[in-house]
Motif scaffolding. Structure first.
Motif, PDB file in Angstrom:
ATOM      1  N   THR A 213      33.055  82.266  86.091  1.00 48.89           N
ATOM      2  CA  THR A 213      33.495  81.220  87.013  1.00 48.89           C
ATOM      3  C   THR A 213      34.217  80.134  86.222  1.00 48.89           C
ATOM      4  O   THR A 213      33.862  79.831  85.081  1.00 48.89           O
ATOM      5  N   GLU A 214      35.210  79.555  86.836  1.00 48.48           N
ATOM      6  CA  GLU A 214      36.020  78.552  86.143  1.00 48.48           C
ATOM      7  C   GLU A 214      35.286  77.226  86.071  1.00 48.48           C
ATOM      8  O   GLU A 214      34.686  76.762  87.044  1.00 48.48           O
ATOM      9  N   GLY A 215      35.338  76.600  84.900  1.00 50.32           N
ATOM     10  CA  GLY A 215      34.765  75.276  84.726  1.00 50.32           C
ATOM     11  C   GLY A 215      33.287  75.303  84.398  1.00 50.32           C
ATOM     12  O   GLY A 215      32.593  76.304  84.585  1.00 50.32           O
ATOM     13  N   ASN A 216      32.798  74.190  83.876  1.00 52.40           N
ATOM     14  CA  ASN A 216      31.390  74.010  83.524  1.00 52.40           C
ATOM     15  C   ASN A 216      30.663  73.469  84.748  1.00 52.40           C
ATOM     16  O   ASN A 216      30.735  72.281  85.055  1.00 52.40           O
ATOM     17  N   ALA A 217      29.939  74.364  85.453  1.00 47.08           N
ATOM     18  CA  ALA A 217      29.292  73.973  86.708  1.00 47.08           C
ATOM     19  C   ALA A 217      28.218  72.916  86.501  1.00 47.08           C
ATOM     20  O   ALA A 217      27.921  72.146  87.419  1.00 47.08           O
ATOM     21  N   GLY A 218      27.624  72.867  85.315  1.00 52.65           N
ATOM     22  CA  GLY A 218      26.602  71.858  85.049  1.00 52.65           C
ATOM     23  C   GLY A 218      27.175  70.535  84.598  1.00 52.65           C
ATOM     24  O   GLY A 218      26.495  69.498  84.652  1.00 52.65           O
ATOM     25  N   GLY A 219      28.408  70.565  84.100  1.00 58.59           N
ATOM     26  CA  GLY A 219      29.102  69.335  83.730  1.00 58.59           C
ATOM     27  C   GLY A 219      28.589  68.645  82.490  1.00 58.59           C
ATOM     28  O   GLY A 219      28.899  67.462  82.271  1.00 58.59           O
ATOM     29  N   GLN A 220      27.835  69.338  81.638  1.00 61.23           N
ATOM     30  CA  GLN A 220      27.217  68.688  80.492  1.00 61.23           C
ATOM     31  C   GLN A 220      27.716  69.268  79.167  1.00 61.23           C
ATOM     32  O   GLN A 220      28.018  70.454  79.054  1.00 61.23           O
ATOM     33  N   PHE A 221      27.784  68.423  78.163  1.00 58.94           N
ATOM     34  CA  PHE A 221      27.872  68.729  76.730  1.00 58.94           C
ATOM     35  C   PHE A 221      29.209  69.293  76.279  1.00 58.94           C
ATOM     36  O   PHE A 221      29.784  68.813  75.315  1.00 58.94           O
ATOM     37  N   ARG A 222      29.726  70.366  76.934  1.00 62.89           N
ATOM     38  CA  ARG A 222      30.978  70.975  76.501  1.00 62.89           C
ATOM     39  C   ARG A 222      31.923  71.134  77.680  1.00 62.89           C
ATOM     40  O   ARG A 222      31.497  71.076  78.846  1.00 62.89           O
ATOM     41  N   THR A 223      33.201  71.348  77.376  1.00 60.77           N
ATOM     42  CA  THR A 223      34.224  71.280  78.425  1.00 60.77           C
ATOM     43  C   THR A 223      34.904  72.619  78.692  1.00 60.77           C
ATOM     44  O   THR A 223      35.956  72.661  79.317  1.00 60.77           O
ATOM     45  N   ASP A 224      34.308  73.727  78.211  1.00 61.34           N
ATOM     46  CA  ASP A 224      34.885  75.037  78.525  1.00 61.34           C
ATOM     47  C   ASP A 224      34.258  75.564  79.819  1.00 61.34           C
ATOM     48  O   ASP A 224      33.784  74.787  80.648  1.00 61.34           O
ATOM     49  N   ASP A 225      34.220  76.895  79.998  1.00 59.88           N
ATOM     50  CA  ASP A 225      33.761  77.466  81.267  1.00 59.88           C
ATOM     51  C   ASP A 225      32.277  77.805  81.295  1.00 59.88           C
ATOM     52  O   ASP A 225      31.778  78.267  82.322  1.00 59.88           O
ATOM     53  N   VAL A 226      31.569  77.631  80.199  1.00 64.71           N
ATOM     54  CA  VAL A 226      30.138  77.914  80.185  1.00 64.71           C
ATOM     55  C   VAL A 226      29.401  76.808  80.934  1.00 64.71           C
ATOM     56  O   VAL A 226      29.675  75.621  80.763  1.00 64.71           O
TER      57      VAL A 226
END
Length: 333
Positions: free
Chosen positions: A111-124
């Motif tokens: 899935t595109e983007g970091n759904a949790g929005g924390q720590f890193r800015t890739d897709d994980v």
């Protein structure tokens, strides 16, 4: 691009999706489903603009399709994976400290983007949970890679900090693409209710520059960290001793030796014929102290034998050498 390794030895594929959403691995005029491809290899220098490419099928046969493809330097360097943290074992690996790199290079996230929005800015997808950060929103098939600067040979208890809201969840760990262990995640009752699960007695070989891959095989679980706790070190085993060799009839030599260690994982038995080179005659299990060589055929030279013990730390020195002249009766006419 899919890639592991260095620019001098890279595994490369191009990913796309068909109309039904199934993932394709494309290779310059051909398309292969991922379950029919074990690797796509190209070899180039770090500043080369061309590469030789070949597909390795999962059945182990080389597909035979070899091509030259022009690559700009940016295309080569863009797929390189780098360590985010140089991990060491024994030690703890925080799940969010996976390697730097693009999707399908350092990690796979569908899935595109970091759904949790924390720590890193890739897709994980990373969340703030359990007093730190945890990987969440996992779906089956997603994975993370971690560079291990050093691994000490030893027996480990593997501990993983996980949460899930249904049973039957878990992840698979691979070391250098080889299956290592499966970790089950129990139903902890809530996404924020983490538990530590333990897999005891994991034997690990020594090594440097190794790569750990964590595969979210079932999805629907959160992972905070994985801890490799050293229970005891593994040292190179003592060499076996007292090797004897004796011919028993035509075409058979019986060998015996004394096992001088309790922590080997096996033995490597070697033979040389006359003044020829040593070659591996047999690989034997731990505790073995006998072997019958029935592969002599019509060899009429002196055959010399030696044996060593092996385990995750390495191999012992060799035993004494034992020689026997294989006697083959003349053919009657």
């Amino acid at each position: 691009f899919l890639h592991t390794g260095t620019p001098e030895r890279m595994r490369l594929a191009v990913c796309d999706f068909d109309a039904s959403g199934r993932e394709l691995v494309e290779h310059f005029g051909g398309a292969y489903w991922p379950d029919t491809v074990s690797r796509i290899v190209f070899k180039t220098g770090p500043t080369s603009t061309s590469a030789t490419v070949a597909i390795q099928r999962t059945d182990g046969d080389l597909d035979g399709y070899v091509d030259q493809v022009a690559l700009g330097e940016s295309a080569v360097t863009s797929v390189v994976r780098e360590a985010f943290v140089l991990h060491e074992l024994p030690g703890r690996i925080e799940a969010e400290a996976y390697d730097l790199g693009e999707n399908y290079v350092a990690y796979r996230d569908d899935t595109e983007g970091n759904a949790g929005g924390q720590f890193r800015t890739d897709d994980v997808d990373i969340e703030a949970r359990d007093g730190g950060y945890a990987i969440g929103y996992a779906t089956p098939g997603e994975w993370l890679r971690y560079t291990l600067e050093d691994v000490a040979a030893g027996v480990y208890d593997l501990k993983a900090r996980v949460s899930a809201v249904t049973g039957g969840k878990g992840c698979v760990l691979r070391m250098d693409d080889e299956w290592l262990v499966e970790v089950a995640a129990p139903n902890t009752g809530d996404w924020g209710a983490f538990q530590t699960v333990t897999v005891p007695g994991l034997r690990m070989a020594a090594g440097t520059g190794r790569v750990l891959r964590v595969e979210m095989s079932t999805g629907s679980m959160n992972l905070n960290w994985i801890d490799f706790e050293l229970v005891r070190s593994i040292v190179i085993p003592n060499a076996p001793a007292g090797l004897t060799a004796g011919q028993v009839g035509v075409g058979r030599v019986d060998l015996a030796w004394t096992d001088n260690d309790e922590d080997e994982t096996g033995f490597v038995l070697q033979r040389k014929d006359g003044t020829g080179p040593w070659f591996v005659l047999a690989e034997l299990p731990a505790g073995a102290e006998r072997f019958s060589d029935t592969s002599l055929g019509t060899v009429r030279e002196a055959c010399t034998y030696r044996v060593c013990a092996v385990n995750e730390a390495g191999r012992s020195g060799y035993s004494n050498e034992a020689a026997v002249r294989h006697v083959v009766p003349p053919v009657s006419g």
